[in-house]
Design an enzyme around this catalytic site. Structure first.
Site, PDB file in Angstrom:
ATOM      1  N   THR A   1     -10.259  22.084  22.406  1.00 17.65           N
ATOM      2  CA  THR A   1     -11.062  20.879  22.264  1.00 17.65           C
ATOM      3  C   THR A   1     -12.353  21.060  23.046  1.00 17.65           C
ATOM      4  OG1 THR A   1      -9.184  19.418  22.011  1.00 17.65           O
ATOM      5  CG2 THR A   1     -11.219  18.399  22.714  1.00 17.65           C
TER       6      THR A   1
ATOM      7  N   LYS B   1     -15.951  20.261  28.755  1.00 16.85           N
ATOM      8  CA  LYS B   1     -14.745  21.089  28.807  1.00 16.85           C
ATOM      9  C   LYS B   1     -14.741  21.939  27.554  1.00 16.85           C
ATOM     10  CE  LYS B   1     -10.550  20.820  27.706  1.00 16.85           C
ATOM     11  NZ  LYS B   1     -10.524  21.688  26.560  1.00 16.85           N
TER      12      LYS B   1
ATOM     13  N   ASN C   1      -3.051  33.089  22.704  1.00 13.43           N
ATOM     14  CA  ASN C   1      -2.732  32.185  21.603  1.00 13.43           C
ATOM     15  C   ASN C   1      -1.487  32.570  20.834  1.00 13.43           C
ATOM     16  OD1 ASN C   1      -4.933  30.267  21.710  1.00 13.43           O
ATOM     17  ND2 ASN C   1      -6.169  32.112  21.452  1.00 13.43           N
TER      18      ASN C   1
END
Lengths: 406, 406
Positions: free
Chosen positions: B189, B178, B401
């Protein structure tokens, strides 16, 4: 504060002349050639970019500062004279020689600085005429012209002066800077030029500039990129006729405070005018084990794109702040760490002892509406601290740097 | 290449089951709980984030990998279980215990991994039910469900498998990952899970993973931020029944090539799906004095916001590339350095021996129109090289973001 602040510049101290003229280096008719001149030979100090790719004027100036003396600084904007090979070195040397000739001073006492486009040779015919012109119009009120002529894409002039008393004598320190507007088509450059009529020991001045740089120019960041042309240069001509400042002088701390103020002001003004910036972020780390730990943590937070975009989005995202501290080399314990946000809109502790604190989202939202925001990070470990300044990452940053062709 | 590549995953190798189910951790009904299980106890190795702020599952998994064995990996998405204090540690341990219980294996042989929101406690009731459900539906074709369930904001699944022969026996390596879609509301992550039915010495597997990580996962960057939860974990169960691979095995290089391919593919697929990315940038440094010099230079170029925005703007800006190399710690001589841009649109040397090369702007424009662009930097100094991957910095990155509240 034992000093007065006023809207002065490099000709505020006694015995300094300056000028800013259009030499024809910039395409638009905007001043692009500056001389800063001291009536008498001054003690000088300078710090330079640590980029291994440094511009020709940096190479020459590093040599010329070795004698610890400066009488003139010649600066052009619009062309960085970087990545220009042997031709660039010869051109930088010619700028120094021409300046020395027209001012009738020694070329070893001339510092040269350039900022602008990289990879393009200087138009030397225009440069030479520009130096003659800039020397012709040198005057005791030329500081504002100089402040204007060193700029490239900056939105505003950056200048300041302070005055204080040493031995009952009036001492003035003035400075100008150019900032981190990105330079078409290549990179940001930071330049700072400081003058003072203080009488100060040359070795001490050099140490002081290096030390103060760590807490001022080295603690600002706009995009984390270091230019090939960065330079900060100080001249102290002694005309104030105080007893010479050195580390043992009774009023040395008073002078250091004033000198530091000028440099911190100029450094912060560069960030304030950062490209596309909508927020001015001050990060302070307190109670760290060492000052270096605090500095490393601050720089990591200020250069994090996630933190920067969070502030742009007015998001009090402690996760990104704490993670940025975590991947820095700073020694800290997240389970002892607190993070507090402050602005004119209020004060809220958002992270406490390793976990998110309990707070109202709307109180954080109020804080983040303001342009100037403080982030206080308490390591609760030691007694050291540091402070640094940066800005957010906005659509305009991407636009300015990503689509200048349009 | 002595291996075949196919669209497989963690259940492509023999003796592995997997599953992906909805446990109710994510708000949207999307699978969020994964088990990867080996029929027999497997040799295992793992690498973890170097962020000092590491999540509870990372702390637990670091302990559990010490015995060099893994039989199951339990992964939840939607919640990172980071900055959750003692409660977080207990919850991570409960996940391990429950997994061990339902699979009837030792808890020391369970690795736990979480990704998602940080600073929020796991909804343990749902987690426990989710583990039961994921165990119930474990199956030999579950790899695609697993590939789906570990994702958060990723736009696409990331999976690959290769097969090769060792001692005439078929060996398969499969992997899922991922990526660096930013996780609402906090951080990126990177997770990677690799399985293989190869028989391999545990110590050698561990060394190999660490070595290969340097050239794969550690050579990608989306925004330079390192997460609290990053983890790459490999299980090798030996079911292929080849003679055990170790550094002296006759076919060890063949295995290393295949293993490296899987990891490099997954690493690159993360960048390819980088947030807001419009360009996939491969930077290769050749003829450096050391491999580390090459790696440092590459990372500096790939993390430079100026370089990233330049590629977004389709601007072949060698000044920004060279400056980014210059402020890295890489040992190099700009006057010996060449920079070449490549893509399906052509090949142009833009920088040669310290200066801008002579080229047609339109040829560079043609190269930069493509999504995949290569930057070749030749130091002309030594015999080492390295390669890395990143993406551009776009309006969408800032939007994703910076304004997730909207």
């Amino acid at each position: 504060m034992q000093f007065n602040i006023f809207n002065g510049d490099v000709t505020s101290p006694k015995g300094f002349k300056a000028s800013g003229v259009y030499a024809g280096i910039k395409k638009k008719i905007k001043s692009d050639m500056t001389i800063i001149y001291s009536d008498v030979l001054a003690n000088g100090a300078a710090v330079f970019t640590k980029n291994k790719v440094c511009a020709a004027p940096v190479t020459i100036s590093k040599e010329h500062i070795k004698n610890g003396k400066i009488q003139a600084i010649i600066v052009n904007s619009g062309n960085a004279n970087a990545c220009t090979g042997d031709v660039g070195l010869k051109d930088a040397l010619k700028m120094v020689e021409k300046t020395a000739e027209v001012l009738n001073i020694s070329k070893e006492d001339v510092i040269v600085s350039s900022t602008g486009v990289i990879g393009v040779a200087l138009p030397m015919e225009n440069v030479i005429k520009g130096i003659e012109l800039a020397a012709d119009v040198l005057n005791y009120d030329g500081g504002q012209d100089a402040a204007e002529a060193i700029l490239t894409t900056d939105l505003c002039k950056k200048n300041i002066a302070v005055e204080l008393e040493i031995d009952g004598k009036k001492v003035t320190i003035g400075g100008i800077a150019k900032g981190s507007g990105m330079i078409h088509p290549n990179m940001a450059t930071m330049l700072g030029f400081i003058t003072s009529d203080v009488k100060i020991d040359g070795t001490f001045l050099n140490e002081l500039l290096k030390e103060i740089t760590k807490d001022t120019y080295n603690m600002i960041t706009v995009d984390g990129d270091t230019s090939t042309n960065d330079m900060v240069c100080v001249m102290a001509n002694g005309v104030a006729d105080n007893s010479e400042i050195n580390k043992d002088h009774a009023e040395v701390e008073k002078f250091i405070d004033a000198f530091k103020y000028v440099n911190a002001y100029l450094a912060k003004s560069i960030v304030y005018d950062g490209e596309g910036a909508t927020k001015f972020i001050e990060v302070e780390v307190v109670n760290s084990l060492t000052k270096e730990d605090a500095r490393m943590a601050i720089k990591s937070v200020l250069t994090s794109n996630l933190v920067k975009t969070a502030f742009f989005g007015e998001d009090g995202n402690w996760g990104r702040i704490v993670a940025a501290v975590g991947y820095s080399d700073a020694n800290f314990d997240v389970d002892k760490t607190d993070v507090t946000l402050k602005s004119e809109g209020g004060t809220v502790k958002i992270f406490e002892q390793g976990q998110g604190a309990v707070y109202e989202e709307e109180d954080v939202a109020k804080i983040l509406k303001f342009k100037e925001i403080q982030v206080l990070i308490d390591f609760n470990l030691g007694n050291e601290k540091a402070i640094g300044w940066g800005c957010d990452l906005s659509y305009d940053y991407v636009k300015i740097n990503g689509s200048y062709r349009s």
